[in-house]
Design an enzyme around this catalytic site. Structure first.
Site, mmCIF file in Angstrom:
data_model
loop_
_atom_site.group_PDB
_atom_site.id
_atom_site.type_symbol
_atom_site.label_atom_id
_atom_site.label_comp_id
_atom_site.label_asym_id
_atom_site.label_seq_id
_atom_site.Cartn_x
_atom_site.Cartn_y
_atom_site.Cartn_z
ATOM 1 N N GLY A 58 -51.530 -29.200 30.659
ATOM 2 C CA GLY A 58 -51.498 -27.749 30.814
ATOM 3 C C GLY A 58 -50.878 -27.364 32.142
ATOM 4 O O GLY A 58 -51.419 -26.534 32.887
ATOM 5 N N SER A 59 -49.715 -27.957 32.448
ATOM 6 C CA SER A 59 -49.173 -27.903 33.810
ATOM 7 C C SER A 59 -48.029 -26.915 33.996
ATOM 8 O O SER A 59 -47.303 -26.999 34.989
ATOM 9 C CB SER A 59 -48.697 -29.304 34.213
ATOM 10 O OG SER A 59 -47.871 -29.863 33.206
ATOM 11 N N ASP A 61 -48.484 -23.441 33.822
ATOM 12 C CA ASP A 61 -48.995 -22.148 34.284
ATOM 13 C C ASP A 61 -50.292 -22.348 35.056
ATOM 14 O O ASP A 61 -50.954 -23.394 34.939
ATOM 15 C CB ASP A 61 -49.264 -21.200 33.107
ATOM 16 C CG ASP A 61 -47.990 -20.633 32.502
ATOM 17 O OD1 ASP A 61 -47.236 -19.963 33.226
ATOM 18 O OD2 ASP A 61 -47.745 -20.879 31.308
ATOM 19 N N GLY A 62 -50.662 -21.353 35.822
ATOM 20 C CA GLY A 62 -51.980 -21.244 36.413
ATOM 21 C C GLY A 62 -52.424 -22.432 37.236
ATOM 22 O O GLY A 62 -51.671 -23.008 38.022
ATOM 23 N N ILE A 63 -53.683 -22.823 37.051
ATOM 24 C CA ILE A 63 -54.296 -23.879 37.850
ATOM 25 C C ILE A 63 -53.585 -25.210 37.642
ATOM 26 O O ILE A 63 -53.385 -25.971 38.595
ATOM 27 C CB ILE A 63 -55.794 -23.993 37.514
ATOM 28 C CG1 ILE A 63 -56.539 -22.736 38.002
ATOM 29 C CG2 ILE A 63 -56.402 -25.238 38.154
ATOM 30 C CD1 ILE A 63 -58.003 -22.694 37.599
ATOM 31 N N ASP A 109 -48.338 -30.139 22.105
ATOM 32 C CA ASP A 109 -49.194 -29.000 21.782
ATOM 33 C C ASP A 109 -50.564 -29.546 21.410
ATOM 34 O O ASP A 109 -50.767 -30.077 20.320
ATOM 35 C CB ASP A 109 -48.588 -28.206 20.622
ATOM 36 C CG ASP A 109 -49.401 -26.971 20.277
ATOM 37 O OD1 ASP A 109 -50.523 -26.818 20.807
ATOM 38 O OD2 ASP A 109 -48.931 -26.165 19.454
ATOM 39 N N SER A 189 -65.285 -24.803 33.813
ATOM 40 C CA SER A 189 -65.389 -23.371 34.089
ATOM 41 C C SER A 189 -66.829 -23.054 34.452
ATOM 42 O O SER A 189 -67.759 -23.772 34.060
ATOM 43 C CB SER A 189 -64.974 -22.568 32.853
ATOM 44 O OG SER A 189 -65.403 -21.229 32.946
ATOM 45 N N TYR A 202 -65.949 -20.657 23.584
ATOM 46 C CA TYR A 202 -65.313 -21.091 24.832
ATOM 47 C C TYR A 202 -66.345 -21.666 25.791
ATOM 48 O O TYR A 202 -66.168 -22.770 26.341
ATOM 49 C CB TYR A 202 -64.582 -19.915 25.480
ATOM 50 C CG TYR A 202 -64.062 -20.220 26.862
ATOM 51 C CD1 TYR A 202 -62.911 -20.986 27.028
ATOM 52 C CD2 TYR A 202 -64.717 -19.754 27.997
ATOM 53 C CE1 TYR A 202 -62.434 -21.279 28.297
ATOM 54 C CE2 TYR A 202 -64.242 -20.038 29.266
ATOM 55 C CZ TYR A 202 -63.101 -20.806 29.413
ATOM 56 O OH TYR A 202 -62.632 -21.099 30.673
ATOM 57 N N LYS A 206 -67.093 -25.679 27.295
ATOM 58 C CA LYS A 206 -67.177 -26.064 28.699
ATOM 59 C C LYS A 206 -68.489 -26.799 28.989
ATOM 60 O O LYS A 206 -68.547 -27.649 29.892
ATOM 61 C CB LYS A 206 -67.036 -24.832 29.593
ATOM 62 C CG LYS A 206 -65.668 -24.155 29.484
ATOM 63 C CD LYS A 206 -64.533 -25.116 29.800
ATOM 64 C CE LYS A 206 -63.179 -24.455 29.738
ATOM 65 N NZ LYS A 206 -62.064 -25.373 30.090
#
Length: 321
Positions: A58-59, A61-63, A109, A189, A202, A206
């Site tokens: 997941g590299s 965007d974002g964190i 994906d 999270s 969600y 976590k």
């Protein structure tokens, strides 16, 4: 009756000692995570400690993107895994140019489930992975009641949040065991700390991540492998775009770059962290009330965020997702 009173007094005293001890331990861990690294003349050599390559899922965007850049800044070569080949190539070129390290991109994906992992394993088989950052994740488009969430979105959350971390860890960890060094960072999270109405699935995913990480740490603690659970609170990223309140960087809602820089500093210092000092302060206060109260407050906050999203859709005359 006096004996009963004495027994209750002992129980109450024991409970109070436990609460105070846990609070003090949390303070110590916070100092270890966020203060001690800043006192060092130079940061820990992650290449020497863990190895030459890092994999970040997941590299784009974002964190995840910020983690990849921060690890590259520390001298690690980076494997970027995400869905968009255009974004992957752009970030890979940026990292190579700025930090002078090697990069590799893998298009995947994670919502597709089991079928993608054999190919990922083939792509990674000759790379000595020192750090695996299981960052890829999926959240609700906005806070919703369970019956409103599209079925595909629910399966995507399970396949991505649960399946990706499990599968990636399983085929990376044997080589770390062979070398007797390495680190696995599972980005969770603050939703793991209590049930979360309007983000039910969600938050449950976590909870899985925290349980998985804690148990895995016990399994491999004697093998020289660092296994860390990172539980951010709100970060200014696209994942939280359902509310304008979370799209402004503040003291308590940092941008992804600030967050990642602090989170990487905690690697090897503590086994569980919120990743950012102000998140640690928030979490300390957040964990004082009982779980039922945290769940109720979380539900109220999500109602506010839900109304933010629906109001924006109405103003722009667009349908809610």
């Amino acid at each position: 009756m006096p004996y009963t009173v004495d027994l209750l007094a002992y129980i109450g005293g024991f409970y109070l000692v436990c609460v105070v001890t846990e609070a003090l331990w949390n303070v110590i861990c916070g100092l270890k995570a966020h203060v001690i690294p800043r006192l060092r003349e130079s940061p820990v050599d992650l290449v020497e400690k863990y190895g030459t390559w890092a994999v970040v899922t997941g590299s784009t965007d974002g964190i995840g993107k910020a983690y990849a850049k921060e690890l590259a800044k520390r001298g690690l070569n980076i494997v970027l895994i995400s869905r968009s080949v255009e974004k992957l190539n752009k970030i890979a070129n940026e990292i190579t140019t700025i930090y002078q390290v090697k990069t590799k991109v893998i298009v995947a994906d994670f919502s597709q489930g089991q079928e993608i992992y054999q190919r990922i394993a083939e792509e990674l088989k000759d790379i000595p992975i020192g750090i695996l950052v299981n960052n890829v994740g999926k959240q609700y488009a906005y806070p919703m009641y369970l019956s409103e969430v599209p079925e595909k979105e629910l399966w995507d959350i399970i396949n991505i949040n649960v399946g990706a971390t499990t599968a990636m860890t399983r085929f990376v960890i044997p080589q770390m065991v062979d070398r007797r060094k390495g680190a696995i960072v599972n980005v969770s999270s603050s939703a793991e700390f209590q049930p979360l109405p309007l983000m039910t699935v969600y938050a449950a995913s976590k909870v899985f991540l925290k349980s998985f990480t804690d148990a895995l740490r016990v399994e491999y603690q004697s093998r020289g492998i660092t296994i860390q659970n990172v539980s951010p609170l709100f970060v200014n990223t696209k994942m939280n775009a359902f509310s304008h309140r979370l799209q402004e960087s503040t003291l308590f809602v940092p941008d992804a770059e600030t967050y990642a820089q602090n989170a990487v500093n905690t690697l090897g210092e503590v086994s569980h962290t919120t990743g950012y000092w102000s998140h640690g302060v928030q979490n300390f206060g957040m964990m004082l009330p009982p779980m039922w109260m945290r769940m109720y407050i979380g539900g109220m906050m999500n109602q506010v965020f839900r109304q933010d999203y629906l109001k924006t859709c109405k103003l722009k005359d667009i349908p809610a997702l």
